[in-house]
Design a protein around this motif. Structure first.
Motif, mmCIF file in Angstrom:
data_model
loop_
_atom_site.group_PDB
_atom_site.id
_atom_site.type_symbol
_atom_site.label_atom_id
_atom_site.label_comp_id
_atom_site.label_asym_id
_atom_site.label_seq_id
_atom_site.Cartn_x
_atom_site.Cartn_y
_atom_site.Cartn_z
ATOM 1 N N GLY A 127 -7.792 5.547 3.481
ATOM 2 C CA GLY A 127 -7.121 4.898 2.467
ATOM 3 C C GLY A 127 -5.724 4.920 2.198
ATOM 4 O O GLY A 127 -5.014 4.078 2.120
ATOM 5 N N LEU B 245 -3.696 3.282 4.949
ATOM 6 C CA LEU B 245 -3.550 2.021 4.860
ATOM 7 C C LEU B 245 -2.625 1.618 3.638
ATOM 8 O O LEU B 245 -1.917 0.479 3.894
ATOM 9 C CB LEU B 245 -5.029 1.366 4.531
ATOM 10 C CG LEU B 245 -5.863 1.637 5.714
ATOM 11 C CD1 LEU B 245 -7.345 0.867 5.233
ATOM 12 C CD2 LEU B 245 -5.365 0.913 6.957
ATOM 13 N N ALA B 246 -2.464 2.345 2.709
ATOM 14 C CA ALA B 246 -1.456 2.269 1.613
ATOM 15 C C ALA B 246 -0.166 2.429 2.023
ATOM 16 O O ALA B 246 0.820 1.999 1.497
ATOM 17 C CB ALA B 246 -1.906 3.090 0.606
ATOM 18 N N ARG C 199 -11.982 -3.566 8.003
ATOM 19 C CA ARG C 199 -11.505 -2.862 6.772
ATOM 20 C C ARG C 199 -9.879 -2.530 6.860
ATOM 21 O O ARG C 199 -9.292 -2.811 5.644
ATOM 22 C CB ARG C 199 -12.060 -1.511 6.864
ATOM 23 C CG ARG C 199 -11.658 -0.380 5.378
ATOM 24 C CD ARG C 199 -12.255 0.723 5.501
ATOM 25 N NE ARG C 199 -11.461 1.357 4.439
ATOM 26 C CZ ARG C 199 -11.404 2.962 4.285
ATOM 27 N NH1 ARG C 199 -11.913 3.727 4.868
ATOM 28 N NH2 ARG C 199 -10.590 3.194 2.977
ATOM 29 N N GLU D 48 -8.190 -5.901 5.993
ATOM 30 C CA GLU D 48 -8.599 -6.209 4.654
ATOM 31 C C GLU D 48 -7.631 -5.392 3.623
ATOM 32 O O GLU D 48 -6.927 -6.066 2.662
ATOM 33 C CB GLU D 48 -10.157 -6.182 4.317
ATOM 34 C CG GLU D 48 -10.429 -6.477 2.943
ATOM 35 C CD GLU D 48 -10.095 -7.971 2.751
ATOM 36 O OE1 GLU D 48 -10.280 -8.829 3.615
ATOM 37 O OE2 GLU D 48 -9.654 -8.235 1.739
ATOM 38 N N GLU D 49 -7.474 -4.127 3.904
ATOM 39 C CA GLU D 49 -6.837 -3.225 3.042
ATOM 40 C C GLU D 49 -5.502 -2.949 3.454
ATOM 41 O O GLU D 49 -4.684 -2.243 2.374
ATOM 42 C CB GLU D 49 -7.724 -1.911 2.936
ATOM 43 C CG GLU D 49 -9.183 -2.136 2.251
ATOM 44 C CD GLU D 49 -9.955 -0.997 2.107
ATOM 45 O OE1 GLU D 49 -9.275 0.082 2.164
ATOM 46 O OE2 GLU D 49 -11.154 -1.064 2.285
ATOM 47 N N ARG E 123 -1.696 -2.244 3.551
ATOM 48 C CA ARG E 123 -0.346 -2.855 2.865
ATOM 49 C C ARG E 123 0.502 -2.737 3.931
ATOM 50 O O ARG E 123 1.942 -3.050 3.336
ATOM 51 C CB ARG E 123 -0.099 -2.005 1.633
ATOM 52 C CG ARG E 123 -1.311 -1.930 0.510
ATOM 53 C CD ARG E 123 -1.582 -3.441 0.005
ATOM 54 N NE ARG E 123 -0.349 -3.654 -0.730
ATOM 55 C CZ ARG E 123 0.042 -4.863 -1.138
ATOM 56 N NH1 ARG E 123 -0.786 -5.908 -0.457
ATOM 57 N NH2 ARG E 123 1.216 -5.415 -1.634
ATOM 58 N N ARG F 14 0.346 -10.795 0.549
ATOM 59 C CA ARG F 14 -0.827 -10.322 1.566
ATOM 60 C C ARG F 14 -0.611 -10.675 3.008
ATOM 61 O O ARG F 14 -1.524 -10.514 3.913
ATOM 62 C CB ARG F 14 -2.210 -10.806 0.947
ATOM 63 C CG ARG F 14 -2.534 -10.141 -0.088
ATOM 64 C CD ARG F 14 -2.769 -8.681 -0.265
ATOM 65 N NE ARG F 14 -3.939 -8.090 0.597
ATOM 66 C CZ ARG F 14 -3.950 -7.165 1.110
ATOM 67 N NH1 ARG F 14 -3.015 -6.213 0.875
ATOM 68 N NH2 ARG F 14 -5.089 -6.789 1.867
#
Lengths: 445, 445
Positions: A216, A219-220, A240, A243-244, A246, B246
């Motif tokens: 996570g 991904l941020a 995933r 989708e996540e 950034r 996004r």
């Protein structure tokens, strides 16, 4: 969840502690990861100006260190295997996880082959002189920091790290937890190789925790310290990440690849290509999932193609026409056209000519790789122009969708997005560019 | 918030209703926008295979239609102006919003100049033959659907739409609400031009509502029907887009550009370049915000440079050394090094040589454009190599940071990201690529 730092020996522990030195503690995963990001950014700045010779020497040293540390790496791998076996993993999974001296030598050799690739950084991609005398060059630069998130495949640690480094990037590698000890031992060896030639060990770092929160944090974007993420693994991992994340992602979610046998296809060639595209290896992203047959040649070509697939052990799911060929052809549902089987299964549809084939592909394809078989060059050119996939082929198997087959030396994956990298992502695709302008005092009027 | 559809006449209303036909109603902004996205995607598929001649004809027809509709466009502009005046907008704002026949002619001419650019689609970017005889080409393709979000500048409607179209993309344009009527009238004319040559009017659409929710819907990606967003406007717009989008974004948040006057700089050249970089136009992203002077030449160069700037009406905020030059030099704070003034203000710092200059730039720069002034080629090469900005110059003004000055014909903006486009974003940067492979029956062993 396992939020302790797991290390594969005393020496690595020191190194990991060093890597996490400015974090607020191993429990605090985002802080640990952000510290890793800051160190990677600093390393990336150094690597960006590393010479081709330095990078090549670093990669050769990595291969050497991997061989030197073979005992430790194989011991770590035995621990990973024992744990995976205890968790009841399948034989296929255990096989992919297993290293032996021969497989480790393959890993070292792969790093050497990446070392031998031409340096992608510094290439002059365009150069032009302006009427005012300004000399403008577009020159390849590294991307910066690449985050690679992969499943439990020991070899990816070395492959991905080496590819990123060759392009002057720092790499932050996150392995699946089952190969954590093995990957850590390999990453250690690679860091030592970098240090041996005076490059920063932070240029290739494995995320030193199995905690899933690390994914996570990556991904941020690690506070701006990851420039792109490359996921390597199955559909759920890629989904995933897409989708996540950034930050930009180089990936393909799936490879729903098509072979279209056009009215003017040579049957023997069509048979060879279809068999290869589907059956050479069924589990790779470039394997064909749907066969489209032109109604104009269905009378002569459909039955031989379907029978050949059935005889080769491939399950066939067909539309109404295809079902008439043989009782073993089961009905294809709408869902079949959207399915990546990754198995010895194919869907077969008879279509009304080239336009219908292109329409089918544009509707159902994952924009990965599609092939037309035809002796009609005009039809082929239309297919190549109108099919909007990363790779479009004429009279060749979709299984050529691979960086090695393109001559890229190695690939970190295949991308189906339209931004930056598309198709096989090799070292060139792991670079960006900047404009270098040389003047003699010019000012703008 | 204004959630009604505002149109500039009966004919456009029909067209807008058509555009929104499959939406669930004008109140439902996401549905309206998603419908726009689906239509744009469909148009993009047609535009992707449009020939160079078709696109050129379409752009020429747009320019003609803009001239033909001049009365309607200028009438819409008068309405926008009256409303803006009533809202108490500044004279500078009103001036930027104002069209007159001469300015409208400039807009039409700009579209014609984009028509005349070489077609960026279909360029063979690389070609190689593999040992197995496969011929692999990397060929430029459109990106797909480009979303452009801009402030109340009527000309951007035409510029952005024409640039996207030239690269075979569909464009979804979102204008600032103050120029809504004007932009709508221009977009109408452009759509008519497309239809005139048989291309889909959905290839260029203005978002037919002032509702700010439309921006949110675009940033969310319109269900996969926007491939990239280009914001054109001030920092708050760009920041919002970068924060919320996004989908990939081509943009620069700010241009904190530096000029470094190196020890070996010719003083007269340094003066010309610094004056031009700062004062030619202070409000553009390529204007210099910080002057770095090498301590080794500060004794001879600092005072003339600072006095020149002061005499030119530029406020100077300096470090301790720079403050000794003249009482009018005010102290620079840490914040000054991070500030894009976009005004006749400059920060001045004396640095200890090339490495310190590069360190300052890497710490404070927005990675947009930086210049070194020096007669020392070795220092210049190090600066060009080590400064990680989209544009790095030697002995030239930072104000050359402009697609037109690069010979790109026109630009949709300047990007400071490392992905896909960097520096001026012209028609070439609005393309992607794919691999086209021609075989003769090859299968993979």
């Amino acid at each position: 969840m396992d939020d302790t730092l797991i290390v594969s020996g005393a020496d690595p522990a020191d190194r990991l502690n060093a890597a996490a030195a400015d974090s607020v503690g191993a429990q605090d995963i985002p802080a640990l990861l952000n510290a890793l990001g800051r160190r990677a950014r600093k390393a990336a700045r150094r690597l960006a100006t590393a010479t081709a010779a330095e990078k090549e020497a670093g990669l050769m040293a990595m291969a050497r260190r991997i061989r030197l540390r073979a005992d430790a790496i194989l011991a770590a791998n035995r621990e990973d295997l024992a744990a995976a076996r205890a968790r009841g993993q399948t034989p296929a999974f255990l096989d992919r996880l297993t290293l032996d001296p021969a497989r480790l030598e393959e890993i070292a050799k792969a790093v050497e082959s990446i070392a031998a690739l031409p340096d992608p950084v510094g290439r002059v991609l365009a150069a032009f002189e302006r009427p005012n005398g300004l000399l403008i060059e577009r020159v390849a630069t590294p991307l910066g920091v690449v985050g690679v998130i992969f499943e439990s495949r020991p070899n990816v640690t070395a492959d991905a790290g080496a590819l990123c480094l060759k392009a002057g990037n720092a790499a932050i590698l996150r392995t699946g937890s089952e190969s954590f000890r093995t990957s850590m031992a390999i990453a250690e060896a690679m860091g030592e190789g970098l240090e041996e030639v005076g490059l920063p060990a932070d240029g290739i770092r494995l995320v030193p925790t199995r905690d899933r929160a690390a994914v996570g944090a990556m991904l941020a974007g690690l506070d701006g310290n990851i420039d792109v993420i490359v996921p390597r693994g199955g559909k759920s991992l890629v989904a995933r990440v897409q989708e996540e994340a950034r930050v930009p992602v180089f990936a393909h979610l799936e490879g729903i690849c098509h072979v279209f046998v056009h009215a003017k296809a040579d049957l023997a060639m069509a048979e060879r290509i279809v068999l290869n595209a589907k059956m050479r290896r069924t589990g790779i992203c470039g394997s064909a999932e749907t066969l489209l047959v032109d109604r104009a040649c269905a009378g002569t070509h459909l039955k031989p193609l379907v029978m050949m697939l059935l005889d080769a052990g491939c399950a066939v799911r067909g539309d109404a026409t295809a079902q008439t060929v043989d009782a073993r052809v089961s009905p294809a549902t709408e869902e079949d056209w959207r399915t990546e089987y990754l198995d010895a299964i194919i869907s077969v549809r008879v279509v009304d000519g080239l336009s219908a084939a292109i329409d089918h592909i544009e509707t159902y394809s994952s924009h990965h790789t599609e092939s037309i078989v035809t002796d009609d060059d005009e039809a082929a050119e239309r297919f190549l122009a109108e099919v909007d996939s990363a790779i479009v082929l004429h009279n060749a198997s979709t299984q050529f969708a691979d960086g090695g087959e393109f001559g890229f030396g190695a690939e970190i994956g295949i991308a189906t997005g339209r931004m930056h990298a598309r198709g096989p992502v090799g070292v060139e695709q792991l670079t960006s560019f900047k404009y270098r302008i040389r003047g003699s005092g010019q000012t703008r009027p």
